[in-house]
Design a protein around this motif. Sequence first.
Motif, PDB file in Angstrom:
ATOM      1  N   LEU A 272      31.657   4.597   0.154  1.00 29.87           N
ATOM      2  CA  LEU A 272      31.862   3.341  -0.113  1.00 29.87           C
ATOM      3  C   LEU A 272      32.851   2.783   1.260  1.00 29.87           C
ATOM      4  CD1 LEU A 272      32.877   0.902  -2.142  1.00 29.87           C
ATOM      5  CD2 LEU A 272      35.031   2.203  -2.552  1.00 29.87           C
ATOM      6  N   SER A 273      33.353   3.663   1.898  1.00 29.45           N
ATOM      7  CA  SER A 273      33.858   3.531   3.106  1.00 29.45           C
ATOM      8  C   SER A 273      33.026   2.703   4.507  1.00 29.45           C
ATOM      9  CB  SER A 273      35.019   4.562   3.607  1.00 29.45           C
ATOM     10  OG  SER A 273      35.960   4.775   2.833  1.00 29.45           O
ATOM     11  N   ALA A 274      32.041   3.389   4.198  1.00 31.80           N
ATOM     12  CA  ALA A 274      30.914   3.055   5.223  1.00 31.80           C
ATOM     13  C   ALA A 274      29.972   1.923   4.681  1.00 31.80           C
ATOM     14  CB  ALA A 274      29.782   4.311   5.401  1.00 31.80           C
ATOM     15  N   LEU A 275      29.802   1.679   3.565  1.00 29.98           N
ATOM     16  CA  LEU A 275      28.918   0.606   2.838  1.00 29.98           C
ATOM     17  C   LEU A 275      29.542  -0.654   3.005  1.00 29.98           C
ATOM     18  CD1 LEU A 275      26.059   0.367   1.368  1.00 29.98           C
ATOM     19  CD2 LEU A 275      27.273   0.526  -0.560  1.00 29.98           C
ATOM     20  N   VAL A 276      30.739  -1.029   2.533  1.00 32.03           N
ATOM     21  CA  VAL A 276      31.150  -1.953   2.136  1.00 32.03           C
ATOM     22  C   VAL A 276      31.506  -2.918   3.906  1.00 32.03           C
ATOM     23  CG1 VAL A 276      33.664  -3.089   1.781  1.00 32.03           C
ATOM     24  CG2 VAL A 276      32.759  -1.674   0.298  1.00 32.03           C
ATOM     25  N   HIS A 292      30.510 -14.365  -0.799  1.00 32.56           N
ATOM     26  CA  HIS A 292      30.930 -13.775  -2.081  1.00 32.56           C
ATOM     27  C   HIS A 292      31.414 -12.343  -2.273  1.00 32.56           C
ATOM     28  CE1 HIS A 292      28.902 -17.570  -3.444  1.00 32.56           C
ATOM     29  NE2 HIS A 292      29.875 -17.452  -4.448  1.00 32.56           N
ATOM     30  N   PHE A 293      30.449 -11.424  -1.454  1.00 32.50           N
ATOM     31  CA  PHE A 293      30.817 -10.105  -1.192  1.00 32.50           C
ATOM     32  C   PHE A 293      32.056  -9.834  -0.719  1.00 32.50           C
ATOM     33  CE2 PHE A 293      31.014  -5.964   0.474  1.00 32.50           C
ATOM     34  CZ  PHE A 293      30.585  -5.024  -0.365  1.00 32.50           C
ATOM     35  N   ARG A 294      32.462 -10.616   0.340  1.00 35.23           N
ATOM     36  CA  ARG A 294      33.474 -10.474   1.020  1.00 35.23           C
ATOM     37  C   ARG A 294      34.713 -10.826   0.234  1.00 35.23           C
ATOM     38  NH1 ARG A 294      33.012  -9.996   6.880  1.00 35.23           N
ATOM     39  NH2 ARG A 294      35.136 -10.975   7.212  1.00 35.23           N
ATOM     40  N   ALA A 295      34.542 -12.043  -0.433  1.00 35.76           N
ATOM     41  CA  ALA A 295      35.627 -12.436  -1.234  1.00 35.76           C
ATOM     42  C   ALA A 295      36.199 -11.444  -2.288  1.00 35.76           C
ATOM     43  CB  ALA A 295      35.373 -13.811  -2.099  1.00 35.76           C
ATOM     44  N   LEU A 296      35.115 -10.622  -3.084  1.00 37.05           N
ATOM     45  CA  LEU A 296      35.189  -9.720  -3.927  1.00 37.05           C
ATOM     46  C   LEU A 296      35.947  -8.693  -3.431  1.00 37.05           C
ATOM     47  CD1 LEU A 296      32.317 -10.487  -6.235  1.00 37.05           C
ATOM     48  CD2 LEU A 296      34.763 -10.929  -6.943  1.00 37.05           C
ATOM     49  N   SER A 297      35.542  -8.112  -2.339  1.00 33.79           N
ATOM     50  CA  SER A 297      35.928  -6.812  -1.620  1.00 33.79           C
ATOM     51  C   SER A 297      37.094  -6.923  -0.730  1.00 33.79           C
ATOM     52  CB  SER A 297      34.713  -6.212  -1.307  1.00 33.79           C
ATOM     53  OG  SER A 297      34.238  -6.825   0.060  1.00 33.79           O
TER      54      SER A 297
END
Length: 313
Positions: A272-276, A292-297
Amino acid sequence: MSSANPRVLGSARERVVGTSRTSPREEQQLHGGGSAFEVEDTELQALSPEGDDRSKPRFNRCFASVCAIITGVLVLVALMVFAVLAVFRNDDDAPKSTAADLHAQADLSNAVPNDLWAIHDLLMIGYTAVFMTPGSPGQAEVRQAATEFARLLPALHPHEPCRARLASLLGAPGAGEPAANVPDEEMLVQAAEASWSCLPGKFFFNSFDQPFRTNGMKDADQAFDARMTRVRNQSLLGVCRNSHWDRTCSIWVSIHAMAARADVLGLAKPFLSALVPVIAGGATMCGGCTMHFRALSAPLLSPSVVWGFGDVF
């Protein structure tokens, strides 16, 4: 959305149902003989620090599952948008897809190893960080995350021949283990190319229309031209066959398959730390998906990755 069960995944040997110009035997060889989700119980029992007891609560398992769910939702939204546009396009001869058709096709049991081709792009586009401000600390952090993602692939790639190839290339200490060290840019590019050629389709740059290649890592115009890569021989694919956005579908399949392995192998947190950051930096080549991904993560992003966000396509 399908939920990955490691015990089920180990025995799944489905072949894609659909029209093909190849014989059943040839199709099986090209597809790799079964599902993309090849998580073998014997290997996982040997490597998992918790053995085969899957009844224990696992923070890491939930951690990677959240990643898969978030990304899967975003990708499915993008796929549905493009599919709806295709349904209403002004092409009377084009086949029209219904919502039921799309739902039936978007099932991970239809996935085959060739659907994993965009792991190549997670590496190369991820390292390029196309949506990050050039020269920013955020871009450097996304690039570092891409090299860490590459280091994990000898353990997490869902297709066993690819794990073996990447382990040999990147210097993993044992079968099904991450590489000992993060690769440099040159080695990362080699790993990306190997993640094409190790698949049953033996992919290379000429297997695609407008693929992302090394020139796109240095030239923004070349990167822009590769934003809608398409697999030329769609009969090689499974769940992603005839998708209207090939890369995004492949990333969806790949993330789910890798998350399943990460859960069982105790690698959920580093995965997760690499993929996000890689997704947040623009690996999908989709501006809307990325925002959208940046907003959720957002809680998982560092200040450098947040403030280093640049222009999108």
